[in-house]
Design a protein around this motif. Sequence first.
Motif, short mmCIF file in Angstrom:
data_model
loop_
_atom_site.label_atom_id
_atom_site.label_comp_id
_atom_site.label_asym_id
_atom_site.label_seq_id
_atom_site.Cartn_x
_atom_site.Cartn_y
_atom_site.Cartn_z
N ARG A 28 28.50 47.86 -6.72
CA ARG A 28 28.84 47.76 -8.15
C ARG A 28 27.59 47.94 -9.02
O ARG A 28 27.62 48.62 -10.05
N SER A 29 26.48 47.31 -8.61
CA SER A 29 25.25 47.42 -9.37
C SER A 29 24.71 48.85 -9.37
O SER A 29 24.25 49.36 -10.40
N GLN A 30 24.79 49.52 -8.22
CA GLN A 30 24.32 50.90 -8.13
C GLN A 30 25.12 51.82 -9.07
O GLN A 30 24.55 52.69 -9.74
N LEU A 31 26.42 51.63 -9.10
CA LEU A 31 27.26 52.49 -9.94
C LEU A 31 27.00 52.24 -11.42
O LEU A 31 26.96 53.17 -12.23
N GLN A 32 26.79 50.98 -11.78
CA GLN A 32 26.50 50.66 -13.18
C GLN A 32 25.15 51.23 -13.59
O GLN A 32 24.99 51.74 -14.71
N ASP A 33 24.18 51.16 -12.70
CA ASP A 33 22.86 51.73 -12.99
C ASP A 33 22.94 53.25 -13.12
O ASP A 33 22.14 53.85 -13.85
#
Length: 308
Positions: free
Chosen positions: A63-68
């Motif tokens: 989730r963090s990778q996609l938001q970044d």
Amino acid sequence: MANATKIYNFMGIRKLALAFSLILMLVSIGSLAVNGLKFGLDFTGGSLVEIGYEQQADLEQVRSQLQDAGFADVTVQTFGSPRDVLIRLQADHDPVLGDKVLAALQTGTDQSLELRRNEFVGSQVGEELREQGGLGMLLALFMIMVYLAFRFQFKFSLGAVLALVHDVIVVLGFFSLLQVEFDLTVLAAVLAVIGYSLNDTIVVYDRIRENFRIMRKGDAAEVMNASLTQTLSRTLMTSLTTLLVLVALFYFGGEMIHGFAMALLVGVLIGTYSSIYVAANALIMLGITRDDLLPPQKEEGEEAEELP
């Protein structure tokens, strides 16, 4: 000497139960009016991407990778196994969106990832699903009302539909209040709740009808108490065994049926309550009497015509 069965005074707290049901309904309707339902991808439209990992995926990291990487409104969950990740995005149609998601996730891991699915659901399709699902629910309630009017009596059909509407609104209000995603699996669960609650209500109503004809003494409340007492063990055992299965599905069934199991859990609990208090209470409020269940008497002229 016959053993006397203890009759529980269910209708003794019917006013308290009515107040509790009204509070549940008002809270649910208020939440639906203010918050609405958090519709899933099935209804709102968007993209669905499935990524396969070699080892168990860290959903928070995904989730963090996609938001970044600039992807907003992302829902990440496992699909089937901890190595299969299902990603839902509120995005326009893009044939290479899956490749972009795969590239964003590949940069943050040493594992070899595999793009397994890249699908798009248009908003028009989602709107049609939402409308058809709502119409299907209304049609089911109407047909239930017609069926019960023929099988029992019109007051019974009104009471059953009131209990079903009560159950559906409370389940929808629960999802609205907690803002849990509402998708097609949850809609299927709501329809299943209608069937479950109706089955319980018909069992209770059948016993009420029999007792109105058998019990020559006693008012409507006493008939209700006797009927509910006689069906209590069946109602509780059915609910308990169903809840055991649903709890197992809720905790071990995976994210894909999490909402489905949650809706059924709430629906079975509230359906058991409504079959005892809402359905029977509605009959008393509608003024059911023994005369309502007696077969229509034939006139003397009609009897004479039937003689050979």
